[in-house]
Design an enzyme around this catalytic site. Structure first.
Site, PDB file in Angstrom:
ATOM      1  N   ALA A 107       0.837  -1.204   0.000  1.00  0.00           N
ATOM      2  CA  ALA A 107       0.000   0.000   0.000  1.00  0.00           C
ATOM      3  C   ALA A 107       0.866   1.245   0.000  1.00  0.00           C
ATOM      4  O   ALA A 107       1.999   1.234   0.494  1.00  0.00           O
ATOM      5  CB  ALA A 107      -0.909  -0.001   1.226  1.00  0.00           C
ATOM      6  N   ASP A 108       0.308   2.302  -0.564  1.00  0.00           N
ATOM      7  CA  ASP A 108       0.942   3.609  -0.467  1.00  0.00           C
ATOM      8  C   ASP A 108      -0.157   4.645  -0.318  1.00  0.00           C
ATOM      9  O   ASP A 108      -1.233   4.518  -0.925  1.00  0.00           O
ATOM     10  CB  ASP A 108       1.799   3.920  -1.701  1.00  0.00           C
ATOM     11  CG  ASP A 108       2.678   5.152  -1.481  1.00  0.00           C
ATOM     12  OD1 ASP A 108       3.263   5.274  -0.383  1.00  0.00           O
ATOM     13  OD2 ASP A 108       2.762   5.998  -2.381  1.00  0.00           O
ATOM     14  N   THR A 109       0.107   5.649   0.491  1.00  0.00           N
ATOM     15  CA  THR A 109      -0.830   6.735   0.736  1.00  0.00           C
ATOM     16  C   THR A 109      -0.077   8.046   0.609  1.00  0.00           C
ATOM     17  O   THR A 109       0.994   8.196   1.195  1.00  0.00           O
ATOM     18  CB  THR A 109      -1.456   6.609   2.143  1.00  0.00           C
ATOM     19  OG1 THR A 109      -2.154   5.366   2.226  1.00  0.00           O
ATOM     20  CG2 THR A 109      -2.414   7.758   2.429  1.00  0.00           C
ATOM     21  N   GLU A 110      -0.628   8.961  -0.152  1.00  0.00           N
ATOM     22  CA  GLU A 110       0.004  10.265  -0.342  1.00  0.00           C
ATOM     23  C   GLU A 110      -1.041  11.370  -0.269  1.00  0.00           C
ATOM     24  O   GLU A 110      -2.201  11.190  -0.658  1.00  0.00           O
ATOM     25  CB  GLU A 110       0.716  10.346  -1.698  1.00  0.00           C
ATOM     26  CG  GLU A 110       1.821   9.338  -1.898  1.00  0.00           C
ATOM     27  CD  GLU A 110       3.055   9.524  -1.025  1.00  0.00           C
ATOM     28  OE1 GLU A 110       3.200  10.594  -0.399  1.00  0.00           O
ATOM     29  OE2 GLU A 110       3.867   8.601  -0.973  1.00  0.00           O
ATOM     30  N   VAL A 161      -3.610   3.583  -2.350  1.00  0.00           N
ATOM     31  CA  VAL A 161      -3.717   2.486  -3.311  1.00  0.00           C
ATOM     32  C   VAL A 161      -3.176   1.221  -2.656  1.00  0.00           C
ATOM     33  O   VAL A 161      -2.132   1.243  -2.002  1.00  0.00           O
ATOM     34  CB  VAL A 161      -2.939   2.793  -4.610  1.00  0.00           C
ATOM     35  CG1 VAL A 161      -3.048   1.628  -5.595  1.00  0.00           C
ATOM     36  CG2 VAL A 161      -3.445   4.074  -5.257  1.00  0.00           C
TER      37      VAL A 161
END
Length: 185
Positions: free
Chosen positions: A69-72, A106
């Site tokens: 997962a990545d969060t920005e 995502v």
């Protein structure tokens, strides 16, 4: 076995919250936006790279599945990653103060022969923040290691005038989307 390609305590906690037994994998993935790369494409690529890097480590294990997962935080087309230092955190919070921004989260699931993803996009509106409020928050240290220099689940909750979307997505792992992904939906 489900693996989480992350050492984030928030992601581990969130995945446990929905009853998903898992182990964590420490992966080293470069998080640098390529010239001309759209914000959403960047966040998706990093999450996919994490999941793939994790899967490469457990690929020989029958039934292994890896979540990455990545969060920005995104203001306009600018991606606010984690602050480098105190001054960077102050600058990010000054830019976000009184503004509406997006938070993209995502999640990719990689398993033998299959890769699928889910996307959560939330809109967050910050209140206007005084220099004193920004300074006190940064001094607390809570902002470090957090996209956009804030943790919605902590003291920064007092900065949020409005949230449309996924609270858990802003924290770093959108639970509805992750649950649907794990169920194959």
């Amino acid at each position: 076995m489900l693996y989480l390609a992350s050492q984030s305590p928030r992601r581990r906690e969130l995945l446990g919250q929905i009853g998903e037994d898992h182990r964590t994998l420490d992966v080293d993935v470069e998080e640098i936006r390529q010239p001309g790369e759209a914000a959403k494409a960047y966040v998706s690529r990093v999450a996919r790279d994490k999941a793939r890097a994790g899967f490469a480590r457990v690929a020989g294990e029958a039934g292994a599945r890896v979540l990455g997962a990545d969060t920005e935080v995104i203001l306009g087309d600018e991606v606010f990653g984690k602050p480098r230092d105190h001054d960077d955190a102050v600058a990010m919070l000054r830019r976000l103060a009184g503004q509406e921004h997006r938070v993209l989260s995502v999640v990719w699931l990689v398993e033998q022969g299959a890769e699928r993803c889910a996307v959560s996009e939330s809109t967050v509106r910050f209140a206007r923040l005084s220099e004193a409020a920004i300074g006190a928050y940064v001094a607390s240290g809570e902002c470090m290691g957090k996209a956009g220099a804030y943790a919605i689940q902590g003291r920064a909750a007092t900065f949020i005038e409005h949230l449309a979307g996924s609270y858990s997505g802003v924290m770093g792992l959108p639970l509805y989307e992750t649950s649907q992904l794990l169920q194959g939906q």
